[in-house]
Design a protein around this motif. Structure first.
Motif, PDB file in Angstrom:
ATOM      1  N   VAL A 112      77.074  19.866  74.967  1.00  0.00           N
ATOM      2  CA  VAL A 112      78.425  20.175  75.463  1.00  0.00           C
ATOM      3  C   VAL A 112      79.303  18.951  75.223  1.00  0.00           C
ATOM      4  N   ASP A 116      84.744  20.599  77.318  1.00  0.00           N
ATOM      5  CA  ASP A 116      84.391  22.021  77.288  1.00  0.00           C
ATOM      6  C   ASP A 116      84.499  22.604  78.688  1.00  0.00           C
ATOM      7  N   TRP A 119      80.620  24.601  81.662  1.00  0.00           N
ATOM      8  CA  TRP A 119      79.209  24.309  81.436  1.00  0.00           C
ATOM      9  C   TRP A 119      78.523  23.943  82.745  1.00  0.00           C
ATOM     10  N   ARG A 186      76.297  26.984  78.648  1.00  0.00           N
ATOM     11  CA  ARG A 186      77.614  26.654  78.127  1.00  0.00           C
ATOM     12  C   ARG A 186      78.297  27.931  77.690  1.00  0.00           C
TER      13      ARG A 186
END
Length: 188
Positions: A112, A116, A119, A186
Protein backbone atom coordinates in the motif's frame (compact mmCIF):
# COMPACT_ATOMS: atom_id res chain seq x y z
CA UNK A 1 18.54 -24.41 35.09
CA UNK A 2 15.69 -22.70 33.27
CA UNK A 3 16.61 -21.17 29.94
CA UNK A 4 14.48 -18.60 28.16
CA UNK A 5 13.51 -21.29 25.62
CA UNK A 6 12.36 -23.61 28.41
CA UNK A 7 10.44 -20.76 30.01
CA UNK A 8 8.78 -19.90 26.69
CA UNK A 9 7.87 -23.57 26.16
CA UNK A 10 6.34 -23.72 29.65
CA UNK A 11 4.37 -20.51 29.07
CA UNK A 12 2.95 -21.73 25.75
CA UNK A 13 2.13 -25.14 27.27
CA UNK A 14 0.35 -23.43 30.18
CA UNK A 15 -1.67 -21.26 27.81
CA UNK A 16 -2.69 -24.28 25.77
CA UNK A 17 -3.57 -26.40 28.80
CA UNK A 18 -5.41 -23.75 30.81
CA UNK A 19 -8.81 -25.09 31.92
CA UNK A 20 -12.18 -23.38 31.78
CA UNK A 21 -11.52 -19.75 30.98
CA UNK A 22 -8.87 -20.43 28.35
CA UNK A 23 -9.19 -19.11 24.84
CA UNK A 24 -11.30 -21.33 22.58
CA UNK A 25 -9.41 -24.30 21.20
CA UNK A 26 -7.73 -23.72 17.89
CA UNK A 27 -9.36 -25.80 15.17
CA UNK A 28 -6.02 -26.17 13.39
CA UNK A 29 -4.28 -27.46 16.48
CA UNK A 30 -5.67 -31.00 16.11
CA UNK A 31 -8.47 -31.31 13.60
CA UNK A 32 -6.91 -30.34 10.29
CA UNK A 33 -4.38 -32.05 8.06
CA UNK A 34 -2.00 -29.60 6.44
CA UNK A 35 1.13 -31.00 4.81
CA UNK A 36 4.17 -30.00 6.84
CA UNK A 37 2.20 -28.66 9.82
CA UNK A 38 4.18 -30.72 12.32
CA UNK A 39 7.56 -30.55 10.62
CA UNK A 40 10.18 -28.46 12.32
CA UNK A 41 11.33 -25.63 10.04
CA UNK A 42 14.97 -26.63 10.40
CA UNK A 43 14.04 -30.03 8.92
CA UNK A 44 12.20 -28.61 5.89
CA UNK A 45 12.44 -25.80 3.40
CA UNK A 46 11.06 -22.50 4.75
CA UNK A 47 8.48 -22.46 1.97
CA UNK A 48 7.00 -25.73 3.29
CA UNK A 49 6.58 -24.21 6.77
CA UNK A 50 5.07 -21.06 5.26
CA UNK A 51 2.62 -23.09 3.16
CA UNK A 52 1.62 -25.17 6.20
CA UNK A 53 1.11 -22.01 8.25
CA UNK A 54 -1.16 -20.58 5.55
CA UNK A 55 -3.13 -23.83 5.45
CA UNK A 56 -3.60 -23.76 9.24
CA UNK A 57 -4.62 -20.08 9.29
CA UNK A 58 -7.16 -20.72 6.54
CA UNK A 59 -8.50 -23.76 8.42
CA UNK A 60 -9.22 -21.49 11.39
CA UNK A 61 -11.04 -19.05 9.12
CA UNK A 62 -12.88 -21.73 7.15
CA UNK A 63 -14.18 -23.32 10.38
CA UNK A 64 -15.89 -20.01 11.10
CA UNK A 65 -17.29 -19.48 7.59
CA UNK A 66 -14.75 -16.84 6.68
CA UNK A 67 -13.00 -16.15 3.38
CA UNK A 68 -9.55 -17.65 2.99
CA UNK A 69 -6.40 -15.55 3.01
CA UNK A 70 -4.37 -15.43 -0.19
CA UNK A 71 -0.58 -15.30 -0.16
CA UNK A 72 0.73 -11.91 -1.24
CA UNK A 73 4.39 -11.57 -2.23
CA UNK A 74 4.68 -7.92 -1.20
CA UNK A 75 3.46 -8.75 2.31
CA UNK A 76 5.76 -11.78 2.36
CA UNK A 77 8.73 -9.59 1.43
CA UNK A 78 7.95 -7.26 4.37
CA UNK A 79 7.54 -10.22 6.74
CA UNK A 80 10.70 -11.96 5.54
CA UNK A 81 12.86 -8.88 5.95
CA UNK A 82 11.61 -8.37 9.49
CA UNK A 83 11.95 -12.02 10.56
CA UNK A 84 15.53 -12.11 9.25
CA UNK A 85 16.34 -8.83 10.96
CA UNK A 86 15.02 -10.07 14.33
CA UNK A 87 17.10 -13.26 14.13
CA UNK A 88 20.24 -11.51 12.84
CA UNK A 89 20.10 -8.64 15.32
CA UNK A 90 18.74 -10.50 18.36
CA UNK A 91 15.46 -8.76 19.20
CA UNK A 92 11.76 -9.61 19.13
CA UNK A 93 9.38 -6.72 18.48
CA UNK A 94 6.91 -5.27 16.00
CA UNK A 95 9.25 -2.28 15.85
CA UNK A 96 12.59 -2.70 14.08
CA UNK A 97 15.81 -1.58 15.75
CA UNK A 98 15.77 1.43 13.42
CA UNK A 99 12.31 2.46 14.66
CA UNK A 100 10.20 1.24 11.72
CA UNK A 101 6.93 -0.50 12.54
CA UNK A 102 5.07 -3.04 10.42
CA UNK A 103 3.13 -0.32 8.57
CA UNK A 104 6.41 1.29 7.51
CA UNK A 105 7.77 -2.07 6.33
CA UNK A 106 4.60 -2.93 4.40
CA UNK A 107 4.51 0.48 2.73
CA UNK A 108 8.18 0.06 1.81
CA UNK A 109 7.33 -3.33 0.23
CA UNK A 110 4.74 -1.45 -1.89
CA UNK A 111 1.68 -3.35 -0.75
CA UNK A 112 0.00 0.00 0.00
CA UNK A 113 0.95 3.67 -0.13
CA UNK A 114 0.31 5.96 2.79
CA UNK A 115 -1.93 8.04 0.50
CA UNK A 116 -4.09 5.04 -0.50
CA UNK A 117 -7.57 5.13 1.03
CA UNK A 118 -9.14 2.26 2.91
CA UNK A 119 -6.29 -0.13 3.71
CA UNK A 120 -6.06 -2.29 6.84
CA UNK A 121 -2.88 -3.97 8.11
CA UNK A 122 -1.88 -6.27 10.96
CA UNK A 123 1.06 -8.39 12.06
CA UNK A 124 1.61 -11.55 14.11
CA UNK A 125 5.08 -12.54 15.27
CA UNK A 126 6.25 -15.68 17.02
CA UNK A 127 9.30 -17.78 17.64
CA UNK A 128 9.67 -21.23 19.02
CA UNK A 129 12.41 -23.67 19.89
CA UNK A 130 12.31 -27.44 19.49
CA UNK A 131 8.86 -28.85 18.76
CA UNK A 132 7.31 -25.44 19.54
CA UNK A 133 8.79 -24.18 16.26
CA UNK A 134 6.38 -26.19 14.08
CA UNK A 135 3.69 -24.33 12.14
CA UNK A 136 0.95 -26.15 14.11
CA UNK A 137 2.37 -25.06 17.47
CA UNK A 138 2.86 -21.47 16.33
CA UNK A 139 -0.72 -21.21 15.03
CA UNK A 140 -1.99 -22.90 18.20
CA UNK A 141 -0.19 -20.28 20.32
CA UNK A 142 -1.58 -17.42 18.19
CA UNK A 143 -5.11 -18.78 18.57
CA UNK A 144 -4.64 -18.85 22.37
CA UNK A 145 -3.64 -15.16 22.38
CA UNK A 146 -6.54 -12.67 22.01
CA UNK A 147 -4.62 -10.10 19.94
CA UNK A 148 -3.05 -12.63 17.59
CA UNK A 149 -6.34 -14.51 17.29
CA UNK A 150 -8.10 -11.27 16.35
CA UNK A 151 -5.69 -10.78 13.44
CA UNK A 152 -6.16 -14.34 12.19
CA UNK A 153 -9.96 -13.99 12.36
CA UNK A 154 -10.35 -10.38 11.19
CA UNK A 155 -12.94 -10.73 8.42
CA UNK A 156 -11.69 -7.73 6.47
CA UNK A 157 -8.23 -9.20 5.92
CA UNK A 158 -7.85 -10.85 2.52
CA UNK A 159 -4.08 -11.05 1.95
CA UNK A 160 -1.23 -12.46 3.99
CA UNK A 161 2.54 -12.68 3.76
CA UNK A 162 4.19 -15.38 5.85
CA UNK A 163 7.89 -15.75 6.52
CA UNK A 164 9.59 -18.48 8.52
CA UNK A 165 13.29 -18.03 9.24
CA UNK A 166 15.56 -20.61 10.87
CA UNK A 167 16.88 -19.35 14.19
CA UNK A 168 15.48 -17.49 17.15
CA UNK A 169 15.94 -13.90 18.27
CA UNK A 170 17.27 -15.05 21.66
CA UNK A 171 20.65 -16.75 22.10
CA UNK A 172 20.77 -20.03 23.97
CA UNK A 173 17.28 -21.21 23.06
CA UNK A 174 18.39 -24.09 20.90
CA UNK A 175 17.29 -24.87 17.38
CA UNK A 176 14.15 -23.02 16.42
CA UNK A 177 12.41 -20.68 14.01
CA UNK A 178 11.02 -17.15 13.90
CA UNK A 179 7.70 -16.38 12.20
CA UNK A 180 6.44 -13.06 10.85
CA UNK A 181 2.97 -12.88 9.35
CA UNK A 182 1.68 -9.66 7.81
CA UNK A 183 -2.04 -9.33 7.08
CA UNK A 184 -3.65 -6.83 4.75
CA UNK A 185 -6.65 -5.54 2.91
CA UNK A 186 -6.45 -2.83 0.29
CA UNK A 187 -8.86 -1.28 -2.12
CA UNK A 188 -8.27 -2.58 -5.59
Amino acid sequence: MLTLGTLLAALVAALLAAPGGAAPRAVASQDVHCAGADVLPQDALPLAAETATLCLLNAERRARGMARLGMNQQLRRAALGHARDMVDRGYFSHESRDGRDFVDRIVRARYVRMSDPGWLLGENLAWGAGRLASPREIVRAWMASPGHRANVLRRRFRDVGIAVVAGTPVEGTGVGATYATDFGRRRR
